[in-house]
Scaffold this active site. Sequence first.
Site, short mmCIF file in Angstrom:
data_model
loop_
_atom_site.label_atom_id
_atom_site.label_comp_id
_atom_site.label_asym_id
_atom_site.label_seq_id
_atom_site.Cartn_x
_atom_site.Cartn_y
_atom_site.Cartn_z
N HIS A 46 26.01 0.88 47.17
CA HIS A 46 26.90 0.42 48.39
C HIS A 46 27.24 2.15 48.91
O HIS A 46 26.92 2.06 50.25
CB HIS A 46 27.96 -0.10 47.87
CG HIS A 46 28.95 -0.82 48.78
ND1 HIS A 46 28.71 -2.08 49.46
CD2 HIS A 46 29.81 -0.02 49.89
CE1 HIS A 46 29.55 -2.16 50.55
NE2 HIS A 46 30.41 -0.92 50.62
N GLU A 47 28.09 2.77 48.12
CA GLU A 47 28.34 3.91 48.98
C GLU A 47 27.32 5.00 49.33
O GLU A 47 27.33 5.81 50.39
CB GLU A 47 29.27 4.91 47.90
CG GLU A 47 30.57 3.95 47.32
CD GLU A 47 31.31 3.23 48.42
OE1 GLU A 47 31.31 4.06 49.48
OE2 GLU A 47 32.00 2.44 48.24
N GLY B 220 59.08 14.30 62.94
CA GLY B 220 60.05 15.36 63.13
C GLY B 220 61.23 15.17 64.29
O GLY B 220 61.79 16.28 64.61
N LYS B 221 61.48 14.18 64.73
CA LYS B 221 62.55 13.99 65.52
C LYS B 221 63.93 14.53 65.23
O LYS B 221 64.62 15.11 65.90
CB LYS B 221 62.76 12.42 65.94
CG LYS B 221 61.28 11.69 66.62
CD LYS B 221 61.62 10.41 67.00
CE LYS B 221 61.77 9.57 65.78
NZ LYS B 221 60.92 9.35 64.82
N SER C 68 56.73 8.25 66.42
CA SER C 68 56.48 7.48 65.40
C SER C 68 57.31 8.19 64.33
O SER C 68 57.66 9.14 64.01
CB SER C 68 55.17 7.34 64.78
OG SER C 68 54.12 6.95 65.76
N PRO C 69 57.68 7.12 63.16
CA PRO C 69 58.25 7.66 61.88
C PRO C 69 57.74 8.97 61.34
O PRO C 69 56.36 8.84 61.07
CB PRO C 69 58.47 6.52 60.83
CG PRO C 69 58.06 5.24 61.81
CD PRO C 69 57.15 5.75 62.87
N GLY C 70 58.65 9.75 61.06
CA GLY C 70 58.08 11.06 60.06
C GLY C 70 57.51 12.02 61.02
O GLY C 70 56.97 13.28 60.59
N ASP D 164 34.57 -3.33 55.04
CA ASP D 164 33.60 -2.86 56.12
C ASP D 164 33.36 -3.88 57.18
O ASP D 164 33.25 -3.67 58.40
CB ASP D 164 31.96 -2.48 55.52
CG ASP D 164 32.48 -1.40 54.36
OD1 ASP D 164 33.33 -0.63 54.78
OD2 ASP D 164 31.82 -1.41 53.47
#
EC number: 3.4.24.-
Length: 651
Positions: free
Chosen positions: A430-431, A213-214, A209-211, A508
């Site tokens: 809600h939270e 470390g390739k 995936s991008p980022g 949700d």
Amino acid sequence: MNDDQDPNTNQNGWMKNMLIWAGVIIGLLVVVSLIDTRGSADRGSSISYSTFRDRVSDGQVKSVTISPDRVTGTYVNDEQFSAVRVENDPSLIPLLEEKGIDYSGKAEEQPSLLMYILLQSLPFILIITIAFFVLRQVQKGGGASGAMGFGKSKAKLLTEKSGKVTFQDVAGIDEAREELQEIVEFLRDPSKFARLGGQIPKGALLVGSPGTGKTLLARAIAGEAGVPFFTISGSDFVEMFVGVGASRVRDMFEQAKKNAPCIVFIDEIDAVGRHRGSGLGNSNDEREQTLNQLLVEMDGFEANEGIIIIAATNRPDVLDPALLRPGRFDRQVVVPVPDIEGREKILQVHMKKVPLAPDVNARTIARGTPGFSGADLANLVNEAALLAARRGKRLVAMSEFEAAKDKVMMGAERKSMVMTEDEKRMTAYHEAGHAIVAVHEEASDPIHKATIIPRGRALGMVMRLPERDVYSYHRDKMYANLAVSMGGRVAEEVVFGYDKVSSGASGDIQYATKLARDMVTKWGMSDELGPLQYEEQSEGYLGYGQSQRMMMSDETARKIDAEIRKIVDQGYDRAKHVLSEHVDQLHTLAQALLEFETLSGDEIQEIIATGKLDRPDGKSIKPDVAPGIGAVIPRAGKRKGPFHDPKPQGA
């Protein structure tokens, strides 16, 4: 090639040449201007012919010189003048004799041959000078960016001055690093493998995936082996003119042969290595010819000994099969998103550059960043350092890392957003509903924090952190996650009533619906439909693409929809059952969120266990009901049906 030269030196040379040619042009213009100015000065002030005759009649003129096209002369006060002569004026000579003015004739001025050639050729000299200057500039830069070097390679040679990178700078991808260690050993001692008839892989394809470390991993290979490292992007080969890309490939390998043994790194190779024949018409002739030349250079009749090709892509599914076969890219090395151990190591690498406070715990930060790549973690450390600098601190503390993590994951705090008291109370309940259900669900991950501070598009959030990275989910955890996702919506309905339910649970509901759909169509967790796959992933890799329903009858589709609805309803009833039994905890936690806005997981546990909270700063809450809210639970409205605990059958 001159890619290893200092770019400042090239820029200074360019500026120097530009100033030289600008000076030449300005000098020519000055010469012409002086010639024209000198002629104007000899003529004096310009007057009309009628004014000249009037001043002759008035006796103001002392002498006159008559030329075929102009009359020049001197006034009595020795000032000079000139006037354009009117043709066929026979009365001028008698008038001059009558006034006693000294007059003489002057032949038409003929410029010198040299001046005539200069004046006539000046425009051509300017055009040739500008053209020569432009052509000279576009041919610079090793021929790669010039018009005459259109087919030259744009590969850059990285030297020690570019900053040496070793495997010590690469963390969190130990398996990929170990797999590429063999290439480093070959570059250091080729005879070690040649003695047993072994051949080093000619190419390695880094997939991830991008980022992740390739590119950093490829540079580390070159740094460990101590060999030249050429880098180029796949898009640098592709031009609108057919044959240019192939020419650049040939030139790149010629440069690599001169520096062998070396590494050639092609970033985003899918830009040039896509499957041949996938385009329409002749629109891809240039790209396909470039790919053909690359295939020949990698494994053609002429062996490129000592040249190792390393390429990187996050779309290996679109690459041409001929590019992936043994002999070209012999091995594919997957560079994954790091796990919790890898994230901790990556954080430690980046934290070496930052002055840290004693309370910073890289392990805790790694737990709270599942799915982060190496680039994401580097950005997280940088954001924390910037935040500490803005706050005027000399050390980066854990609070800055927490704030930076929230900013990266959810966006910056929306401090300018004004919420009414009713909206804040709705968000708090809600939270609190999410948090209460998460605490009482054994299979749920522990709560890290809860907040009602708006961030990004969310008015609040409850963050849960797993104890470790999870690679597969069990059925009980999925049902727990469904119940937690429904906790916010149920809390609104339980406290405020059916008609006061808000739209805050849209995210949700989306999460719960997708999870239930995957359970039914992908993971075989429906007793009605059995362990069959009803959806498949469309074309894509590493998370790209979308799920599509397979061919099925209308009756099966209706059963799938009914099972999805059933699973979501079970999660809703499960959340309602928990909140109905612990409504006092719901009120106390919501009151605490309204008071402090952000609570840690330990503080939430203290509130649920003791019904109160005592903070080190002296602030505390009592187990009182929040103002304006009664402890009596209103009717839930139209929702019917007993609570059903979906335990796995036969498990």
